[in-house]
Write an enzyme that holds these catalytic residues in place. Sequence first.
Site, PDB file in Angstrom:
ATOM      1  N   CYS A 297       2.953   8.946 -44.154  1.00 25.57           N
ATOM      2  CA  CYS A 297       3.359   7.598 -44.545  1.00 25.57           C
ATOM      3  C   CYS A 297       3.505   7.500 -46.065  1.00 25.57           C
ATOM      4  O   CYS A 297       4.462   8.030 -46.630  1.00 25.57           O
ATOM      5  CB  CYS A 297       2.379   6.585 -43.970  1.00 25.57           C
TER       6      CYS A 297
ATOM      7  N   HIS B  80       2.305   7.725 -38.480  1.00 24.05           N
ATOM      8  CA  HIS B  80       0.891   8.133 -38.507  1.00 24.05           C
ATOM      9  C   HIS B  80       0.539   8.991 -37.295  1.00 24.05           C
ATOM     10  O   HIS B  80       0.031   8.471 -36.295  1.00 24.05           O
ATOM     11  CB  HIS B  80      -0.010   6.890 -38.537  1.00 24.05           C
TER      12      HIS B  80
ATOM     13  N   GLU C 125      -1.860  10.921 -36.807  1.00 28.64           N
ATOM     14  CA  GLU C 125      -3.301  10.977 -36.522  1.00 28.64           C
ATOM     15  C   GLU C 125      -3.707   9.970 -35.452  1.00 28.64           C
ATOM     16  O   GLU C 125      -4.715  10.148 -34.775  1.00 28.64           O
ATOM     17  CB  GLU C 125      -4.113  10.772 -37.805  1.00 28.64           C
TER      18      GLU C 125
HETATM   19  N1  GLN Z   1       2.356   1.290 -48.726  1.00 31.98           N
HETATM   20  C1  GLN Z   1       3.359   1.974 -47.992  1.00 31.98           C
HETATM   21  C2  GLN Z   1       4.238   1.034 -47.209  1.00 31.98           C
HETATM   22  O1  GLN Z   1       3.848  -0.061 -46.880  1.00 31.98           O
HETATM   23  C3  GLN Z   1       2.751   3.019 -47.058  1.00 31.98           C
HETATM   24  C4  GLN Z   1       1.878   2.431 -46.022  1.00 31.98           C
HETATM   25  C5  GLN Z   1       1.034   3.468 -45.312  1.00 31.98           C
HETATM   26  O2  GLN Z   1       0.823   4.556 -45.824  1.00 31.98           O
HETATM   27  N2  GLN Z   1       0.525   3.138 -44.142  1.00 31.98           N
HETATM   28  O3  GLN Z   1       5.337   1.419 -46.889  1.00 31.98           O
END
Ligand code: GLN
Length: 547
Positions: free
Chosen positions: A381, A515, A517
């Site tokens: 992410c 994600h 995970e």
């Molecule tokens: N802050 C970033 C976004 O909102 C990544 C968010 C995250 O890593 N879950 O796109």
Amino acid sequence: MTRFVFVTGGVVSSLGKGIASAALAALLQARGHKVRIRKLDPYLNVDPGTMSPYQHGEVFITDDGAETDLDLGHYERFTGVHARRSDNTTTGRIYSNVIARERRGDYLGATVQVIPHITDAIKEAVVTDTDGYDFVLVEIGGTVGDIESLPFLEAIRQLRNDLGHENTMCVHLTLLPYIPSAGELKTKPTQHSVKELQNVGLQPQILLCRSDRPIPQTERQKIASFCNVRPEAVIAALDVDTIYACPIAYHEQGMDREVLRYFGLPHETAPDLSRWEKIVRGVREPKGEVRIGIVGKYTALLDSYKSLAEALLHGGISQDVRVHMNWIDAEELEDPANLDELLRGMDGILVPGGFGERGSEGKINAVRYARENKIPFLGICFGMQMAVIECARSLAGLKKASSTEFGPTDEPLVGLMTEWARGTELLRRREGGDLGGTMRVGAYPAKLVEGSRVAEVYGKTDIRERHRHRWEVNVHYREVLEKTSLRFSGMSPDGVLPEVVEYPDHPWFIGVQYHPELLSKPFDPHPLFVGFVGAAKKEHLSREENV
Ligand code: GLN
């Protein structure tokens, strides 16, 4: 016929109700029952989405896009059953629904009160969407005796009458502290905490007692008679070295037998726990080891990376290695002079999800270190977004590359779709012209490029993964970035949103916008973690050969 098991906690918080519920569910599942687990949280936030990861730990995301308590992650990892939005309810949500109904006039002028309106809404939340399950386990957050959990306990008391005592039961988790000067496990806190429950009309059928040593027969007898349960229903939950040993440990203490006995269900034959034996062996006796540097900023509370740590552990089990997790504060890597000192000797570098500018330069430095030194890298992410910015700055000559999350920039490599897609032909491709001005939360499909490393890792090109982010990699930079060795190897099915990037000329370098995970299970480790830990294992072995 669905049976309900309510799990409450007493004496102190943090006894591991979530894991206890998950482990019991796993045991019932091992006996062939269909289970589902849900959680009622007494706080006033409508959901944990806005709570600080420092305070509350990770926000767990469901397929259907709910931001939920991290215990739902344990439920999924122990049972493999995907949680739904309906599996996590908070006092805040209950109240907000009741108040919305009141404003609409649904109560026809009645005085709206905690009993029956709030308790009715809680009862509805407990039983809704449970058809087809043999058992629904309902964990009540907080500790018995808290003012804020009272409406939940009252709702359970009523539900037991509504559904029948023979179809519902209460399991109470307590602590038996060992007092060295007395040389004894003390039962008084447990007695008090059961009294609290009895005061609100709830009698637990099973006491699950956390303890650092076996419970002597005399103490067990004492607890049973003071707390009004069978001595066999006083179950010792002894400390274990890995949470995945809980199902076996509880079974050995007779936990599943007691539950089934209460419901009048067969319990003589032993369940098949070979799945758990294998996992526990994998955790306890790995052949090798790897060292992973995790560059984040919530390292003060590791609960904020719960699923990540579990997924790495799962990857380790599959590769037969112990994964040493080195949590590195991203801000310490802002000074490039620290890079070598903190990252040297790592067999893999992982930049996890994150929010906000603080620490971002350190994360970008960590990406560069992994890329230049050919150390296996996984960016998740925010970690993927930083990898793209690093590429733009170091390889594509876009020195000002940044994310609009950090403020206005001339080179918005990462931005909101409302910023970089508005008014472009890309928008026409988006289903319903969705600009995604808010967070992208929940499971979304993606297409992987045939022949890419990531496609090889998954063994397929159609995937579905869980997201939680607002910013997106700006696809307008794809061409200039692909002039370097970076490849966009996964895209949203409409081709608008970059989902995976990788360097084919690096031993193992993958960044993903989602994600992974969140989907990893001990018995079904996520392919990206199997691949990443596998690459780290190779790196470790080659390092050993070179010394
Ligand atoms: N802050 C970033 C976004 O909102 C990544 C968010 C995250 O890593 N879950 O796109």
